[in-house]
Design a protein around this motif. Structure first.
Motif, mmCIF file in Angstrom:
data_model
loop_
_atom_site.group_PDB
_atom_site.id
_atom_site.type_symbol
_atom_site.label_atom_id
_atom_site.label_comp_id
_atom_site.label_asym_id
_atom_site.label_seq_id
_atom_site.Cartn_x
_atom_site.Cartn_y
_atom_site.Cartn_z
ATOM 1 N N ASP A 109 -5.142 19.087 -6.916
ATOM 2 C CA ASP A 109 -6.172 19.578 -6.252
ATOM 3 C C ASP A 109 -6.194 20.063 -4.801
ATOM 4 O OD1 ASP A 109 -7.250 19.578 -8.980
ATOM 5 O OD2 ASP A 109 -8.683 17.764 -8.279
ATOM 6 N N GLU A 110 -5.303 19.598 -4.058
ATOM 7 C CA GLU A 110 -5.265 19.617 -2.531
ATOM 8 C C GLU A 110 -4.150 20.460 -2.312
ATOM 9 O OE1 GLU A 110 -7.400 18.350 -0.341
ATOM 10 O OE2 GLU A 110 -8.469 17.316 -1.845
ATOM 11 N N ILE A 111 -3.376 20.834 -3.242
ATOM 12 C CA ILE A 111 -2.283 21.604 -2.776
ATOM 13 C C ILE A 111 -2.577 23.103 -2.906
ATOM 14 C CG2 ILE A 111 0.133 22.544 -3.406
ATOM 15 C CD1 ILE A 111 0.673 19.543 -4.781
ATOM 16 N N VAL A 112 -2.682 23.793 -1.781
ATOM 17 C CA VAL A 112 -2.635 25.229 -1.821
ATOM 18 C C VAL A 112 -1.480 26.194 -1.588
ATOM 19 C CG1 VAL A 112 -4.672 26.698 -0.755
ATOM 20 C CG2 VAL A 112 -4.765 24.387 -0.268
ATOM 21 N N ARG A 114 -5.606 17.527 1.690
ATOM 22 C CA ARG A 114 -4.785 18.289 2.783
ATOM 23 C C ARG A 114 -5.257 18.356 4.041
ATOM 24 N NH1 ARG A 114 -7.543 22.016 -0.907
ATOM 25 N NH2 ARG A 114 -8.993 23.196 0.253
ATOM 26 N N ARG A 115 -4.541 18.831 4.996
ATOM 27 C CA ARG A 115 -4.943 18.808 6.389
ATOM 28 C C ARG A 115 -6.385 19.538 6.673
ATOM 29 N NH1 ARG A 115 -0.420 21.450 9.911
ATOM 30 N NH2 ARG A 115 0.487 19.271 9.645
ATOM 31 N N PRO A 116 -7.315 18.805 7.412
ATOM 32 C CA PRO A 116 -6.720 17.463 8.041
ATOM 33 C C PRO A 116 -7.028 16.399 7.042
ATOM 34 C CG PRO A 116 -9.170 18.325 8.596
ATOM 35 C CD PRO A 116 -8.621 19.538 7.851
ATOM 36 N N GLY A 117 -6.051 15.471 7.409
ATOM 37 C CA GLY A 117 -6.096 14.300 6.319
ATOM 38 C C GLY A 117 -6.937 13.216 6.412
ATOM 39 N N ARG A 118 -7.643 13.138 5.489
ATOM 40 C CA ARG A 118 -8.806 12.227 5.001
ATOM 41 C C ARG A 118 -8.309 11.402 3.794
ATOM 42 N NH1 ARG A 118 -11.900 16.726 5.309
ATOM 43 N NH2 ARG A 118 -12.865 17.216 7.359
ATOM 44 N N ILE A 119 -9.118 10.084 3.808
ATOM 45 C CA ILE A 119 -8.779 9.566 2.452
ATOM 46 C C ILE A 119 -9.697 10.269 1.259
ATOM 47 C CG2 ILE A 119 -9.106 7.444 1.170
ATOM 48 C CD1 ILE A 119 -8.713 5.894 3.893
ATOM 49 N N LEU A 142 0.806 -1.074 0.013
ATOM 50 C CA LEU A 142 0.096 0.090 -0.016
ATOM 51 C C LEU A 142 0.780 1.219 0.038
ATOM 52 C CD1 LEU A 142 -3.257 0.662 0.531
ATOM 53 C CD2 LEU A 142 -2.182 1.448 2.599
ATOM 54 N N VAL A 143 0.639 2.119 -0.803
ATOM 55 C CA VAL A 143 1.494 3.485 -0.962
ATOM 56 C C VAL A 143 0.377 4.411 -0.458
ATOM 57 C CG1 VAL A 143 2.877 4.904 -2.646
ATOM 58 C CG2 VAL A 143 2.916 2.589 -2.510
ATOM 59 N N ILE A 144 0.876 5.538 0.353
ATOM 60 C CA ILE A 144 0.089 6.486 0.556
ATOM 61 C C ILE A 144 0.721 7.916 -0.051
ATOM 62 C CG2 ILE A 144 -1.007 7.831 2.470
ATOM 63 C CD1 ILE A 144 -0.586 5.410 4.303
ATOM 64 N N VAL A 145 -0.137 8.706 -0.678
ATOM 65 C CA VAL A 145 0.522 10.059 -1.300
ATOM 66 C C VAL A 145 -0.450 10.989 -0.806
ATOM 67 C CG1 VAL A 145 1.681 8.919 -3.410
ATOM 68 C CG2 VAL A 145 -0.955 9.447 -3.325
ATOM 69 N N GLY A 146 -0.052 12.139 -0.690
ATOM 70 C CA GLY A 146 -0.843 13.476 -0.394
ATOM 71 C C GLY A 146 0.015 14.736 -0.543
ATOM 72 N N PRO A 147 -0.779 15.678 -0.418
ATOM 73 C CA PRO A 147 0.212 17.085 -0.235
ATOM 74 C C PRO A 147 0.878 17.041 0.929
ATOM 75 C CG PRO A 147 -2.150 17.489 0.188
ATOM 76 C CD PRO A 147 -2.119 15.765 -0.203
ATOM 77 N N SER A 148 1.914 17.786 0.998
ATOM 78 C CA SER A 148 2.679 17.914 2.113
ATOM 79 C C SER A 148 1.846 18.271 3.437
ATOM 80 C CB SER A 148 3.741 19.291 2.150
ATOM 81 O OG SER A 148 4.733 18.980 1.143
ATOM 82 N N GLY A 149 2.110 17.919 4.644
ATOM 83 C CA GLY A 149 1.372 18.130 5.711
ATOM 84 C C GLY A 149 0.023 17.549 6.028
ATOM 85 N N LYS A 202 7.699 -11.255 1.311
ATOM 86 C CA LYS A 202 6.170 -10.317 1.384
ATOM 87 C C LYS A 202 5.656 -10.047 2.410
ATOM 88 C CE LYS A 202 5.008 -11.216 -3.550
ATOM 89 N NZ LYS A 202 3.930 -11.442 -4.499
ATOM 90 N N PRO A 203 6.219 -9.174 3.324
ATOM 91 C CA PRO A 203 5.592 -8.638 4.535
ATOM 92 C C PRO A 203 4.387 -7.589 4.088
ATOM 93 C CG PRO A 203 7.740 -7.741 4.377
ATOM 94 C CD PRO A 203 7.550 -8.556 3.296
ATOM 95 N N THR A 204 3.509 -7.357 4.765
ATOM 96 C CA THR A 204 2.788 -6.302 4.205
ATOM 97 C C THR A 204 3.311 -4.951 4.412
ATOM 98 O OG1 THR A 204 0.873 -7.331 5.480
ATOM 99 C CG2 THR A 204 0.562 -5.124 4.801
ATOM 100 N N VAL A 205 3.358 -4.201 3.183
ATOM 101 C CA VAL A 205 4.036 -2.743 3.511
ATOM 102 C C VAL A 205 2.919 -1.617 3.228
ATOM 103 C CG1 VAL A 205 5.569 -1.375 1.985
ATOM 104 C CG2 VAL A 205 5.938 -3.803 1.972
ATOM 105 N N ILE A 206 3.424 -0.824 4.031
ATOM 106 C CA ILE A 206 2.787 0.585 3.872
ATOM 107 C C ILE A 206 3.907 1.660 3.671
ATOM 108 C CG2 ILE A 206 1.480 2.338 5.389
ATOM 109 C CD1 ILE A 206 0.073 -0.105 6.642
ATOM 110 N N PHE A 207 3.741 2.269 2.496
ATOM 111 C CA PHE A 207 4.811 2.990 2.143
ATOM 112 C C PHE A 207 4.309 4.438 1.854
ATOM 113 C CE2 PHE A 207 7.659 4.451 -1.158
ATOM 114 C CZ PHE A 207 8.857 3.625 -1.242
ATOM 115 N N VAL A 208 5.100 5.325 2.367
ATOM 116 C CA VAL A 208 4.816 6.891 2.090
ATOM 117 C C VAL A 208 5.580 7.584 1.361
ATOM 118 C CG1 VAL A 208 4.557 9.117 3.444
ATOM 119 C CG2 VAL A 208 3.370 7.062 4.388
ATOM 120 N N THR A 209 5.034 8.372 0.247
ATOM 121 C CA THR A 209 6.115 8.736 -0.651
ATOM 122 C C THR A 209 5.294 10.380 -1.403
ATOM 123 O OG1 THR A 209 7.290 8.725 -2.767
ATOM 124 C CG2 THR A 209 5.061 7.726 -2.689
#
Lengths: 244, 284
Positions: free
Chosen positions: B279-282, B232-237, B58-65, B207-214
């Protein structure tokens, strides 16, 4: 290079007779004084003077290291200890070590104990403060990494925080050694029957400026050597550090 | 192995019976950071709920903060959610431990330890027998390409080599969950590409479960089974994208990155994910 220039200037100034040999003895006179010192000066051999100064320095210094470093580490690790000791450390720190000499004489007399005490006081501050800062400044990410690898609290202290802080603890120990050496010479200027501070003071009292100069040069050389030896040990014990 | 994914509507009891041991479940996780000096508190994560299957990447992406790293810290037991729960299998995550190993952006190697001692440290802490320690290290050293560097200190290694040591230090514990917090962000572009491919290779072994932030969309699309895009903050999916649907039967990551990059589907997906983030970057 700078050393050679100073030596040359010294030789020139004293040889052409610009200053009286009493104010600044010429190099030849100092060499002759060094010879006298080596043969034994004021009833004591060079070895006796060396032993007098070094034994006091080492005993005071080792005691300071054995108490100062663990205390600094514990203060950084256990918050109530920091609250307890910090005001004391902050208050005592501004007192220059030689200012303790009169009190030491009052408490312990003019023997070795008093001087050891003053050396101890002078050396404990750098030991304690560096150990404290070294542990306080362990990068939080190293703590996080170790915890995620399964480190217990004891493992965090002994296997992460202390090794991480070792370079800074070592430099505190090195600074303390220099301070201890400077302090013993100062103490011997005031009260002593042997040692290098005593030699300098005797030279002054007997109007033998060449002896004074030899004493000072000896103090410099010994201090320099101690620092050199310490750095060698440091490099050996802390092979991962960034040594210049 | 079949991974059971508990649906978001399943009751706790069902969840306990069907849960796979290496799956991760986020249950309504929120994180509120107290404000400093009278400032109002900050809601960093807002009701984050997700099920991650066993052996999923699983990879999590999103704007800074957006709280990506906070989610990772909570998954590793280094932070506790203000409300909600995080589970690894049946176990509620409350503290860090070797079954949820973390690879950090700044490598976080112990500078006083050699390559081998760094890798071995976690094994020693967990009282793995000497023979088993040697066995596992002998296995991983060639895998991460650091044979011959056993006695080197971290400062004598390049950034890429340091991060390989950090990855080995995590994998050698055979973690059930591998958490990676922008592990390649500090590397140059070339090293980064090589490391992404190497990670896939090394990860495939157990193959461990991976959570990868980038921060890198390209990295996310290349590596992930699923991508979580955060607001963007507050972080939601914001959206969960299943990469496997576009990558076909084979994963993108099973092929060299430079080949995959020329693929239209890859580029389309990359554009889509980037659009969601943009769209989330301000600009403040």
């Amino acid at each position: 290079m700078a050393i050679l220039a100073v030596l040359a200037a010294w030789w020139l100034v004293t040889t052409v007779g610009m200053v009286s040999p009493f104010i600044l003895p010429p190099p030849a006179a100092v060499l002759e004084a060094a010879q006298r010192l080596a043969d034994g000066y004021l009833g004591a051999s060079l070895a006796t003077h060396l032993e007098a100064s070094l034994s006091v320095v080492l005993s005071g210094y080792i005691a300071a290291a054995l108490i100062g470093v663990p205390l600094g580490i514990l203060m950084a690790w256990i918050r109530p200890l920091a609250i307890l000791f910090e005001p004391l450390v902050c208050l005592l720190r501004p007192i220059p070590p030689p200012a303790w000499i009169p009190l030491a004489i009052l408490w312990f007399g003019i023997g070795l104990t008093g001087k050891t005490f003053v050396v101890f006081i002078s050396a404990i501050t750098p030991c304690l403060i560096n150990a404290y800062v070294a542990i306080k400044e362990v990068p939080p990410y190293l703590i996080s990494a170790a915890r995620s690898l399964g480190a217990s609290n004891a493992a965090l202290l002994f296997q992460v925080a202390i090794p991480s802080g070792l370079p800074m603890i070592a430099s505190g120990l090195r600074i303390a050694l220099g301070t201890a050496w400077a302090t013993i010479v100062a103490a011997e200027l005031v009260v002593a029957t042997a040692g290098f501070g005593f030699i300098i003071m005797s030279g002054y009292r007997n109007f033998e400026s060449a002896i004074m100069a030899v004493g000072m040069i000896a103090v410099a050389l010994i201090g320099f050597l101690m620092n050199l030896i310490f750095r060698k040990i440091e490099k050996h014990v802390i092979p991962w550090g960034e040594h210049e | 192995m079949v991974a059971a994914i508990g649906g978001s509507g399943s009751r706790p009891m069902d969840f306990n019976q069907s849960v796979a041991s290496n799956s991760v479940r986020y249950e309504d996780v929120s994180m509120l950071f107290p404000g400093n000096r009278g400032a109002p508190p900050t809601l960093a994560i807002d009701r984050f709920s997700l099920d991650v299957a066993e052996s999923e990447f699983l990879v999590i992406v999103g704007p800074s903060g957006c709280g990506k790293s906070t989610i990772l810290a909570m998954s590793g037991g280094l932070a506790t959610p203000t409300t909600g729960k995080v589970f690894l299998g049946r176990e509620l995550i409350t503290q860090p431990g070797p079954n949820k190993a973390i690879v950090f952006q700044n490598f976080s190697l112990f500078p006083w330890k050699t390559v081998v001692d760094n890798i071995e440290f976690g094994l020693r802490l967990n009282h793995v027998a000497a023979e088993e320690r040697r066995h596992r290290i002998d296995y991983y050293l060639p895998v991460i390409g650091l044979k011959g560097f056993e006695k080197h200190y971290p400062r004598q290694l390049s950034g890429g080599m340091q991060q390989r040591v950090a990855i080995a230090r995590a994998l050698v514990l055979r973690p059930r969950l591998l958490l990676m917090d922008e592990p390649f962000a500090a590397l140059d572009a070339q090293n980064r590409t090589v490391m992404q491919e190497e990670l896939v290779r090394v990860w495939s072994e157990h193959k461990p479960t991976v959570i990868f932030v980038t921060h890198s969309v390209e990295e996310a699309v290349f590596l992930a089974d699923r991508i979580v895009v955060m607001t963007r903050r507050p972080g939601r999916i914001k959206e969960v994208i299943d990469v496997r649907e576009t990558a076909g039967a084979q994963h993108w990551r099973a092929r060299p990155l430079d080949q995959v990059m020329r693929h239209n589907d890859f580029q389309d997906l990359r554009a889509r994910v980037w659009g969601l983030i943009r769209d989330e970057i301000v600009i403040e």
